[in-house]
Write a protein that holds these residues in place. Structure first.
Motif, PDB file in Angstrom:
ATOM      1  N   VAL A 104       0.844  -1.196   0.000  1.00 18.79           N
ATOM      2  CA  VAL A 104       0.000   0.000   0.000  1.00 18.79           C
ATOM      3  C   VAL A 104       0.884   1.253   0.000  1.00 18.79           C
ATOM      4  N   ALA A 105       1.941   1.242   0.801  1.00 20.82           N
ATOM      5  CA  ALA A 105       2.847   2.401   0.856  1.00 20.82           C
ATOM      6  C   ALA A 105       3.458   2.670  -0.522  1.00 20.82           C
ATOM      7  N   ALA A 106       3.846   1.592  -1.209  1.00 23.37           N
ATOM      8  CA  ALA A 106       4.458   1.764  -2.542  1.00 23.37           C
ATOM      9  C   ALA A 106       3.444   2.385  -3.508  1.00 23.37           C
ATOM     10  N   GLU A 107       2.195   1.989  -3.371  1.00 22.68           N
ATOM     11  CA  GLU A 107       1.175   2.499  -4.298  1.00 22.68           C
ATOM     12  C   GLU A 107       0.798   3.961  -4.053  1.00 22.68           C
ATOM     13  N   ILE A 108       0.799   4.355  -2.764  1.00 24.10           N
ATOM     14  CA  ILE A 108       0.412   5.750  -2.477  1.00 24.10           C
ATOM     15  C   ILE A 108       1.570   6.717  -2.654  1.00 24.10           C
ATOM     16  N   ALA A 109       2.808   6.203  -2.597  1.00 23.86           N
ATOM     17  CA  ALA A 109       3.997   7.071  -2.554  1.00 23.86           C
ATOM     18  C   ALA A 109       4.002   8.190  -3.603  1.00 23.86           C
ATOM     19  N   PRO A 110       3.718   7.892  -4.895  1.00 24.05           N
ATOM     20  CA  PRO A 110       3.805   8.963  -5.897  1.00 24.05           C
ATOM     21  C   PRO A 110       2.744  10.043  -5.751  1.00 24.05           C
ATOM     22  N   HIS A 111       1.708   9.763  -4.951  1.00 23.28           N
ATOM     23  CA  HIS A 111       0.569  10.682  -4.879  1.00 23.28           C
ATOM     24  C   HIS A 111       0.525  11.497  -3.583  1.00 23.28           C
ATOM     25  N   LEU A 112       1.501  11.278  -2.704  1.00 31.08           N
ATOM     26  CA  LEU A 112       1.484  11.961  -1.403  1.00 31.08           C
ATOM     27  C   LEU A 112       1.861  13.425  -1.540  1.00 31.08           C
ATOM     28  N   LYS A 113       1.225  14.242  -0.727  1.00 28.04           N
ATOM     29  CA  LYS A 113       1.530  15.684  -0.727  1.00 28.04           C
ATOM     30  C   LYS A 113       2.842  15.901   0.038  1.00 28.04           C
ATOM     31  N   PRO A 114       3.755  16.703  -0.494  1.00 30.17           N
ATOM     32  CA  PRO A 114       4.991  16.979   0.249  1.00 30.17           C
ATOM     33  C   PRO A 114       4.654  17.572   1.622  1.00 30.17           C
ATOM     34  N   GLY A 115       5.335  17.094   2.653  1.00 29.98           N
ATOM     35  CA  GLY A 115       5.081  17.603   4.010  1.00 29.98           C
ATOM     36  C   GLY A 115       3.996  16.832   4.743  1.00 29.98           C
ATOM     37  N   ALA A 116       3.319  15.901   4.029  1.00 29.54           N
ATOM     38  CA  ALA A 116       2.257  15.118   4.686  1.00 29.54           C
ATOM     39  C   ALA A 116       2.864  14.162   5.708  1.00 29.54           C
ATOM     40  N   VAL A 158       6.825  -3.406   9.993  1.00 26.77           N
ATOM     41  CA  VAL A 158       6.083  -2.395   9.224  1.00 26.77           C
ATOM     42  C   VAL A 158       7.044  -1.267   8.823  1.00 26.77           C
ATOM     43  N   ILE A 159       7.897  -0.861   9.745  1.00 26.72           N
ATOM     44  CA  ILE A 159       8.877   0.186   9.417  1.00 26.72           C
ATOM     45  C   ILE A 159       9.767  -0.294   8.265  1.00 26.72           C
ATOM     46  N   ASP A 160      10.255  -1.532   8.355  1.00 27.77           N
ATOM     47  CA  ASP A 160      11.138  -2.075   7.315  1.00 27.77           C
ATOM     48  C   ASP A 160      10.433  -2.120   5.956  1.00 27.77           C
ATOM     49  N   ALA A 161       9.122  -2.388   5.970  1.00 27.28           N
ATOM     50  CA  ALA A 161       8.387  -2.512   4.699  1.00 27.28           C
ATOM     51  C   ALA A 161       7.958  -1.151   4.141  1.00 27.28           C
ATOM     52  N   VAL A 162       7.599  -0.221   5.020  1.00 26.34           N
ATOM     53  CA  VAL A 162       6.988   1.037   4.571  1.00 26.34           C
ATOM     54  C   VAL A 162       8.023   2.126   4.302  1.00 26.34           C
ATOM     55  N   GLN A 163       8.961   2.285   5.238  1.00 23.77           N
ATOM     56  CA  GLN A 163       9.909   3.407   5.167  1.00 23.77           C
ATOM     57  C   GLN A 163      10.611   3.528   3.808  1.00 23.77           C
ATOM     58  N   PRO A 164      11.142   2.423   3.253  1.00 26.18           N
ATOM     59  CA  PRO A 164      11.873   2.551   1.972  1.00 26.18           C
ATOM     60  C   PRO A 164      10.985   2.966   0.798  1.00 26.18           C
ATOM     61  N   GLN A 165       9.671   2.786   0.944  1.00 24.11           N
ATOM     62  CA  GLN A 165       8.755   3.104  -0.164  1.00 24.11           C
ATOM     63  C   GLN A 165       8.425   4.592  -0.244  1.00 24.11           C
ATOM     64  N   LEU A 166       8.565   5.287   0.888  1.00 23.62           N
ATOM     65  CA  LEU A 166       8.040   6.653   0.950  1.00 23.62           C
ATOM     66  C   LEU A 166       9.068   7.693   0.517  1.00 23.62           C
ATOM     67  N   PRO A 167       8.606   8.786  -0.117  1.00 22.56           N
ATOM     68  CA  PRO A 167       9.535   9.848  -0.505  1.00 22.56           C
ATOM     69  C   PRO A 167      10.101  10.563   0.722  1.00 22.56           C
ATOM     70  N   ASP A 168      11.246  11.232   0.547  1.00 26.32           N
ATOM     71  CA  ASP A 168      11.913  11.888   1.683  1.00 26.32           C
ATOM     72  C   ASP A 168      11.121  13.066   2.228  1.00 26.32           C
ATOM     73  N   ASP A 169      10.231  13.634   1.392  1.00 26.34           N
ATOM     74  CA  ASP A 169       9.547  14.850   1.853  1.00 26.34           C
ATOM     75  C   ASP A 169       8.225  14.575   2.578  1.00 26.34           C
ATOM     76  N   VAL A 170       8.012  13.316   3.034  1.00 30.88           N
ATOM     77  CA  VAL A 170       6.864  13.068   3.920  1.00 30.88           C
ATOM     78  C   VAL A 170       7.388  12.521   5.256  1.00 30.88           C
ATOM     79  N   HIS A 171       6.597  12.718   6.308  1.00 31.38           N
ATOM     80  CA  HIS A 171       6.984  12.236   7.640  1.00 31.38           C
ATOM     81  C   HIS A 171       6.323  10.895   7.884  1.00 31.38           C
ATOM     82  N   PHE A 172       7.126   9.858   8.151  1.00 35.06           N
ATOM     83  CA  PHE A 172       6.533   8.567   8.505  1.00 35.06           C
ATOM     84  C   PHE A 172       6.672   8.374  10.015  1.00 35.06           C
ATOM     85  N   ILE A 173       5.527   8.277  10.683  1.00 35.81           N
ATOM     86  CA  ILE A 173       5.520   8.114  12.147  1.00 35.81           C
ATOM     87  C   ILE A 173       4.659   6.905  12.492  1.00 35.81           C
ATOM     88  N   PRO A 174       5.289   5.739  12.705  1.00 30.50           N
ATOM     89  CA  PRO A 174       4.516   4.527  12.971  1.00 30.50           C
ATOM     90  C   PRO A 174       3.775   4.619  14.304  1.00 30.50           C
TER      91      PRO A 174
END
Ligand code: NAD
Length: 288
Positions: free
Chosen positions: A81-93, A105-121
């Motif tokens: 799911v993270a890989a699929e949403i990644a291109p559509h996320l708003k910067p700063g979200a 979950v961190i291992d699976a999700v973190q690498p998928q997300l762009p650097d300009d979003v905050h991932f807080i499990p």
């Protein structure tokens, strides 16, 4: 209460996301809650009961312009799911999740997300044995713990804002290191669920021998103890596959304790049994 995020996207409209939506909308903590569900039946139900402000079958549409995205799918589905949403996320979200296991979950999700979003499990320690969009209720999180497991480089302001939302839904928010979370939850939730599933399995074997009496005369102990064995099989399969080490560690310790008590019963050692139950009763009574 005041608006904390303008738009919140909930991915996977089951018990947890449904309860979040109701809690957020009741307390007006967001201007809009958008829900994504992949099945037509879930979308129809969500619309029928007015679960979210808007329901969609498109992940891209759900997360577009969202200030907070909540991944509320089984642990094993988080990475895809993270890989699929990644291109559509708003910067700063901010992206968070509610999975019952944190490190995997961190291992699976973190690498998928762009650097300009905050991932807080995160993980709300609240739930029932029911699942699906009709299972949610707005008071689920009241006075329950909600653990956030921020990463070392998580933006403190983004973490505080998420903690504010969690508290505004009525939960008690705390922060924890992900590996520690997984060990603690293996003892307090994961192993107990496995043991409850097993106890029902044992009863099922015996039912053939005792001609259904095991089920018909289920005593309070069996009913209380196995309530959680009615929980969702997909969710629990994923929990055990993704918190393997900690669960196996706890099950090893459990088996040792069980053997100790088994031996005491065999030897007729009433003193040992009494001492053990006195100690465990004291501990259990201290838990409110
Ligand atoms: P649920 O079964 O009620 O809802 C999960 C939803 O996710 C369902 O609507 C399902 O159709 C959907 N889904 C499954 N796979 C998907 C995929 N690949 N893509 C999109 N949607 C998908 O489950 P829940 O109890 O709300 O659990 C959701 C998350 O919350 C899980 O990660 C679970 O570990 C965690 N959690 C559950 C509890 C609990 O007691 N139930 C408590 C705390 C945390």
């Amino acid at each position: 209460m005041s608006v904390i995020y303008d738009r919140i996207a909930l991915i996977g409209l089951g018990l947890i996301a449904g309860s979040m939506s109701l809690a957020i909308r009741d307390r007006k903590l967001a201007n809009e809650v958008v829900g994504y569900a992949r099945s037509q039946q879930t979308r129809d139900t969500a619309r029928e009961i007015g679960l979210c402000d808007r329901v969609t079958d498109s992940l891209a549409e759900a997360v577009a312009d969202a200030d907070l995205v909540v991944l509320a799918v089984p642990v094993g589905a988080m990475g895809d799911v993270a890989a699929e949403i990644a291109p559509h996320l708003k910067p700063g979200a901010t992206v968070t999740d509610v999975g019952s296991v944190k490190q995997a979950v961190i291992d699976a999700v973190q690498p998928q997300l762009p650097d300009d979003v905050h991932f807080i499990p995160g993980h709300p320690l609240a739930g029932t044995e029911h699942s699906g969009p009709r299972a949610g209720f707005s008071t689920l999180f009241i006075n329950r713990w909600w653990l956030l497991t921020p990463l070392p480089d998580s933006d403190p302001q983004a973490v505080d804002r998420l903690a504010e939302l969690v508290s505004a839904m009525g939960a008690k928010c705390d922060r924890m290191e992900p590996g520690h979370h997984d060990l603690v939850l293996a003892v307090t939730s994961h192993a107990p669920h496995l043991i409850a599933f097993t106890m029902v399995g044992v009863a099922d074997h015996l039912r053939r021998v005792t001609d259904e009496e095991v089920i018909q005369y289920s005593a309070a102990g069996f009913r209380d103890f196995t309530r959680i064995a009615a929980s969702d099989p997909t969710m629990w399969r994923d929990v055990f596959l993704h918190n393997k080490e900690a669960t196996l560690d706890i099950l090893g310790r459990f088996t040792e304790e069980l053997f100790t008590l088994q031996r005491a019963i065999r030897m007729g050692d009433g003193q040992q049994l009494h001492d053990y139950f006195t100690r465990t009763r004291g501990i259990r009574r201290g838990i409110i």
